[in-house]
Design an enzyme around this catalytic site. Structure first.
Site, PDB file in Angstrom:
ATOM      1  N   GLU A 109     -16.442  27.828  -0.288  1.00 25.04           N
ATOM      2  CA  GLU A 109     -15.694  28.031  -1.852  1.00 25.04           C
ATOM      3  C   GLU A 109     -14.640  28.996  -1.424  1.00 25.04           C
ATOM      4  O   GLU A 109     -13.535  29.171  -2.168  1.00 25.04           O
ATOM      5  CB  GLU A 109     -16.730  28.330  -2.968  1.00 25.04           C
ATOM      6  CG  GLU A 109     -16.899  27.153  -3.403  1.00 25.04           C
ATOM      7  CD  GLU A 109     -17.893  27.274  -4.777  1.00 25.04           C
ATOM      8  OE1 GLU A 109     -18.294  26.583  -5.411  1.00 25.04           O
ATOM      9  OE2 GLU A 109     -17.705  28.516  -5.375  1.00 25.04           O
ATOM     10  N   HIS A 118     -33.370  17.760  17.210  1.00 23.82           N
ATOM     11  CA  HIS A 118     -33.750  16.317  17.289  1.00 23.82           C
ATOM     12  C   HIS A 118     -32.828  15.459  16.445  1.00 23.82           C
ATOM     13  O   HIS A 118     -33.494  14.282  16.146  1.00 23.82           O
ATOM     14  CB  HIS A 118     -35.266  16.174  17.304  1.00 23.82           C
ATOM     15  CG  HIS A 118     -36.226  16.945  18.069  1.00 23.82           C
ATOM     16  ND1 HIS A 118     -36.610  16.644  19.353  1.00 23.82           N
ATOM     17  CD2 HIS A 118     -36.539  18.669  17.970  1.00 23.82           C
ATOM     18  CE1 HIS A 118     -37.087  17.524  19.950  1.00 23.82           C
ATOM     19  NE2 HIS A 118     -37.064  18.605  19.231  1.00 23.82           N
ATOM     20  N   LYS A 138     -15.003  20.942 -13.211  1.00 25.49           N
ATOM     21  CA  LYS A 138     -15.769  21.382 -14.500  1.00 25.49           C
ATOM     22  C   LYS A 138     -15.232  20.957 -15.513  1.00 25.49           C
ATOM     23  O   LYS A 138     -15.853  20.274 -16.578  1.00 25.49           O
ATOM     24  CB  LYS A 138     -16.068  22.881 -14.400  1.00 25.49           C
ATOM     25  CG  LYS A 138     -16.904  23.298 -13.565  1.00 25.49           C
ATOM     26  CD  LYS A 138     -17.134  24.880 -13.983  1.00 25.49           C
ATOM     27  CE  LYS A 138     -18.392  25.634 -13.100  1.00 25.49           C
ATOM     28  NZ  LYS A 138     -18.455  26.788 -13.313  1.00 25.49           N
TER      29      LYS A 138
HETATM   30  O1  PA5 Z   1     -19.350  30.760  -6.740  1.00 27.12           O
HETATM   31  C1  PA5 Z   1     -18.967  30.451  -7.792  1.00 27.12           C
HETATM   32  O2  PA5 Z   1     -18.141  31.078  -8.617  1.00 27.12           O
HETATM   33  C2  PA5 Z   1     -19.419  29.263  -8.238  1.00 27.12           C
HETATM   34  O3  PA5 Z   1     -20.066  28.191  -7.482  1.00 27.12           O
HETATM   35  C3  PA5 Z   1     -20.259  29.277  -9.700  1.00 27.12           C
HETATM   36  O4  PA5 Z   1     -21.362  30.207  -9.338  1.00 27.12           O
HETATM   37  C4  PA5 Z   1     -20.770  27.995 -10.130  1.00 27.12           C
HETATM   38  O5  PA5 Z   1     -19.788  27.239 -10.364  1.00 27.12           O
HETATM   39  C5  PA5 Z   1     -21.628  28.323 -11.501  1.00 27.12           C
HETATM   40  O6  PA5 Z   1     -20.751  28.830 -12.312  1.00 27.12           O
HETATM   41  P1  PA5 Z   1     -21.358  29.923 -13.528  1.00 27.12           P
HETATM   42  O7  PA5 Z   1     -22.222  30.812 -12.918  1.00 27.12           O
HETATM   43  O8  PA5 Z   1     -20.259  30.459 -14.268  1.00 27.12           O
HETATM   44  O9  PA5 Z   1     -22.308  28.876 -14.277  1.00 27.12           O
END
Ligand code: PA5
Length: 455
Positions: free
Chosen positions: A301, A330, A444
């Site tokens: 990310e 394996h 989202k």
């Molecule tokens: O790293 C990030 O920002 C994302 O992976 C969020 O953690 C994930 O989308 C969940 O979002 P939130 O904590 O706002 O519910």
């Protein structure tokens, strides 16, 4: 320091695997200047509080609040702690728990668990899993920690609504405050409004905040990870000490001194100069398998970005892959050794395990098993790791290794902090915005629209 973790990139270098696949001294020298400039940028951003993950471990107020709240809720004697959250709101807790709690922790008696609750991290909306968890964890015996930085993620909100409904039905609305703890972004100061604020206000729920300048995947040392850790009896002070130790080691711009920058440089050069489009993380310890999962999100990310910081289309990023030694020898090593030479393999080694599993002088009639008789699994694991590294070297596959002398809260925190700083530096080298995730947000938004949100 006894617990200092060590990195070893020698097998990712040209001297080990040749210049076609390994980093040359000249390439490392050439990147030093970029690293030094990026270091200044990161230092400035840190000083200005643009990104806050660096200093989470220093937030004594937040840590005291976490500890005090955990003490209070522990007195209720809950059997279960259920985390409602996804992505960065869940992966850190899972990594901590897998590393620092016994493997079969949830199956242990309350006494075996030292009075702490079992842990269930609900990081998905699979209805079967969720219903099974509900059956195992009746509201009366359960504390739920709903974690969403944005406070609007559909998956997490749906979980919360089911839980609130169940608590209201079984125990009454007034019981919500005893069973639900909220972790979300702060109020005001330009923070996007979290739906968890009105929920917390309405039902008088205890709330923790995730600092606005800390993204989900960098939030493990905020209450996101620290409150569950405290509820599970983990040593928060040792976690803090581990962060502090690694922070100190990462304060230098020099590749010779800064382990995070050296790892970032090696991974970046392996990708951009040697075509290693994938970064495999392969711990040789079950306890670290979910660190590989956590790292997968962090690397993917943070670096997987369409645009550079200058606004050009770059489609940056290296695909992180998780594997587990010796299990995946394996399953995956055949590909890693003989398939496309497009990976850098990060081995995580634990030098000394907490237990020794002796192999007895059993099966004396089976002569070929003589090499195992009287040995230990510990020794076998070390031999498997060394064998894999040597075999990878023979195939000219670059390997970068991290060695933990032991696996404990101190070394784990060093490791996670190291990987966070490495990712921050890698983002600079790729010249992308490390700390956002526009690609996630878009998905989202579309999913919510499909569900009729805003209609
Ligand atoms: O790293 C990030 O920002 C994302 O992976 C969020 O953690 C994930 O989308 C969940 O979002 P939130 O904590 O706002 O519910």
């Amino acid at each position: 320091m006894d617990f200092e973790i060590r990195i070893d990139v020698s097998r990712a270098k040209s001297a080990a695997v040749g210049a076609e696949h390994g980093i040359t001294p000249a390439e490392l020298r050439a990147i030093e200047r970029r690293i030094a400039a990026a270091h200044e940028d990161l230092r400035r951003e840190r000083a200005e509080g643009v990104y806050g993950f660096w200093d989470l471990y220093k937030d004594e107020a937040a840590l005291s609040d976490v500890k005090a709240t955990a003490r209070t809720f522990s007195e209720f004697g809950y059997d279960n702690l259920v985390i409602l959250g996804i992505g960065g709101s869940a992966l850190g807790t899972t990594a901590l728990a897998t590393a620092l709690k016994p493997k079969y922790y949830n199956m242990m008696s309350r006494r075996g668990r030292k009075g702490c609750p079992r842990l269930f991290v609900m990081d998905n909306i699979d209805p079967v899993t969720f219903c099974d968890m509900m059956r195992l964890c009746p509201p009366r015996k359960t504390l739920y920690n709903v974690i969403s930085k944005s406070g609007g993620t559909a998956e997490t909100m749906s979980q919360l609504m089911i839980i609130v409904g169940a608590i209201e039905k079984k125990l009454g609305t007034e019981a919500l405050a005893d069973h639900v703890v909220v972790t979300t972004n702060p109020r005001g100061n330009g923070a996007p409004p979290s739906l968890l604020h009105p929920v917390a206000d309405t039902y008088q729920l205890k709330s923790f905040t995730v600092p606005l300048n800390v993204g989900g995947r960098f939030s493990v040392f905020s209450p996101v990870g620290m409150f569950p850790a405290a509820m599970l009896g983990m040593d928060l002070d040792a976690l803090v000490a581990g962060c502090r130790a690694m922070d100190a080691r990462c304060s230098s711009p020099s590749l010779a001194e800064n382990p995070a920058y050296l790892r970032a440089a090696v991974q970046y050069l392996a990708h951009t100069e040697k075509g290693k489009v994938m970064s495999v993380m392969m711990p040789y310890a079950d306890g670290l398998r979910d660190v590989a999962d956590w790292y997968r999100q962090l690397w993917a990310e943070s670096l997987g970005k369409r645009l550079s910081l200058d606004g050009d289309e770059v489609f940056a990023g290296q695909t992180p892959v998780k594997a587990l030694g010796a299990t995946d020898q394996h399953s995956q090593i055949q590909l890693y050794r003989e398939g496309p030479n497009d990976k850098i393999i990060n081995i995580l080694e634990v030098r000394r395990f907490d237990r020794t599993a002796r192999i007895p002088e059993a099966l004396p009639g089976i002569a070929p098993l003589g090499y195992l008789r009287g040995s230990t699994m510990n020794k076998l694991m070390a031999a498997e790791l060394r064998g894999t590294m040597d075999a990878l070297k023979l195939s000219r596959r670059p390997v970068s290794r991290i060695v933990l002398p032991r696996l404990n809260a101190h070394t784990l925190a060093q490791l996670l902090y190291l990987l966070e700083v490495e990712t921050a530096m890698a983002g600079r080298l790729y010249n992308v915005q490390t700390f956002d995730q526009p690609g996630v947000e878009e998905g989202k938004r579309i999913a919510k629209a499909l569900m009729g949100a805003g209609a």
